[in-house]
Motif scaffolding. Sequence first.
Motif, PDB file in Angstrom:
ATOM      1  N   TYR A  46      33.516  14.961  61.039  1.00  0.00           N
ATOM      2  CA  TYR A  46      34.224  15.144  59.772  1.00  0.00           C
ATOM      3  C   TYR A  46      34.693  16.591  59.732  1.00  0.00           C
ATOM      4  O   TYR A  46      34.085  17.465  60.350  1.00  0.00           O
ATOM      5  CB  TYR A  46      33.307  14.846  58.579  1.00  0.00           C
ATOM      6  CG  TYR A  46      33.002  13.384  58.434  1.00  0.00           C
ATOM      7  CD1 TYR A  46      33.863  12.541  57.745  1.00  0.00           C
ATOM      8  CD2 TYR A  46      31.862  12.822  59.007  1.00  0.00           C
ATOM      9  CE1 TYR A  46      33.590  11.182  57.613  1.00  0.00           C
ATOM     10  CE2 TYR A  46      31.587  11.473  58.879  1.00  0.00           C
ATOM     11  CZ  TYR A  46      32.455  10.656  58.180  1.00  0.00           C
ATOM     12  OH  TYR A  46      32.191   9.315  58.061  1.00  0.00           O
ATOM     13  N   PHE A  57      37.390  10.638  50.709  1.00  0.00           N
ATOM     14  CA  PHE A  57      37.159   9.548  51.647  1.00  0.00           C
ATOM     15  C   PHE A  57      38.099   8.384  51.360  1.00  0.00           C
ATOM     16  O   PHE A  57      37.992   7.348  52.002  1.00  0.00           O
ATOM     17  CB  PHE A  57      35.714   9.059  51.551  1.00  0.00           C
ATOM     18  CG  PHE A  57      34.722  10.022  52.129  1.00  0.00           C
ATOM     19  CD1 PHE A  57      34.551  10.117  53.497  1.00  0.00           C
ATOM     20  CD2 PHE A  57      33.962  10.832  51.311  1.00  0.00           C
ATOM     21  CE1 PHE A  57      33.630  11.000  54.038  1.00  0.00           C
ATOM     22  CE2 PHE A  57      33.045  11.710  51.834  1.00  0.00           C
ATOM     23  CZ  PHE A  57      32.879  11.797  53.202  1.00  0.00           C
ATOM     24  N   LEU A  80      30.112   5.483  54.738  1.00  0.00           N
ATOM     25  CA  LEU A  80      29.789   6.905  54.765  1.00  0.00           C
ATOM     26  C   LEU A  80      28.374   7.110  55.271  1.00  0.00           C
ATOM     27  O   LEU A  80      27.496   6.287  55.014  1.00  0.00           O
ATOM     28  CB  LEU A  80      29.880   7.499  53.359  1.00  0.00           C
ATOM     29  CG  LEU A  80      31.163   7.310  52.580  1.00  0.00           C
ATOM     30  CD1 LEU A  80      31.015   7.916  51.195  1.00  0.00           C
ATOM     31  CD2 LEU A  80      32.308   7.925  53.323  1.00  0.00           C
TER      32      LEU A  80
END
Length: 132
Positions: A81, A90, A96
């Motif tokens: 990320y 997101f 996640l």
Amino acid sequence: MNDLTTDPTDHALAALRYQTAARDLERIVRAIAARYIVQQVPLTWRLLHAIEAEALADLGFASRHDALMLGLFQRPSELPYPETDEGVDFGMSTALPAVFAFAVCAYEEAARRATRSAGQDAPLKRARAWGD
């Protein structure tokens, strides 16, 4: 050694251990995020990484759960990320890493509370409490 593929008791115990560890980690992440939320620090990629590092390094968490369980909450290295000062977004993704999800939820809840207390009905922007 018990065969986890055939013993439902072991499956139930493993699930319970995982749920306990996840609740523990969520409490830790929310406490860390709360320090930034009260200071109205926007959730950036760099801050998200810092929250993740602090939560996973928590000595209490490490002492309450075994290494195998701790490894389940580590973000796979194949999931890079950004590490920038840009706001976290997101989009509509629900896949996640655990720490990221807990931190984003804490910020979203804080944004909803702030909106309610201000008496506004503005739509919530995902993961941008006090950001843009």
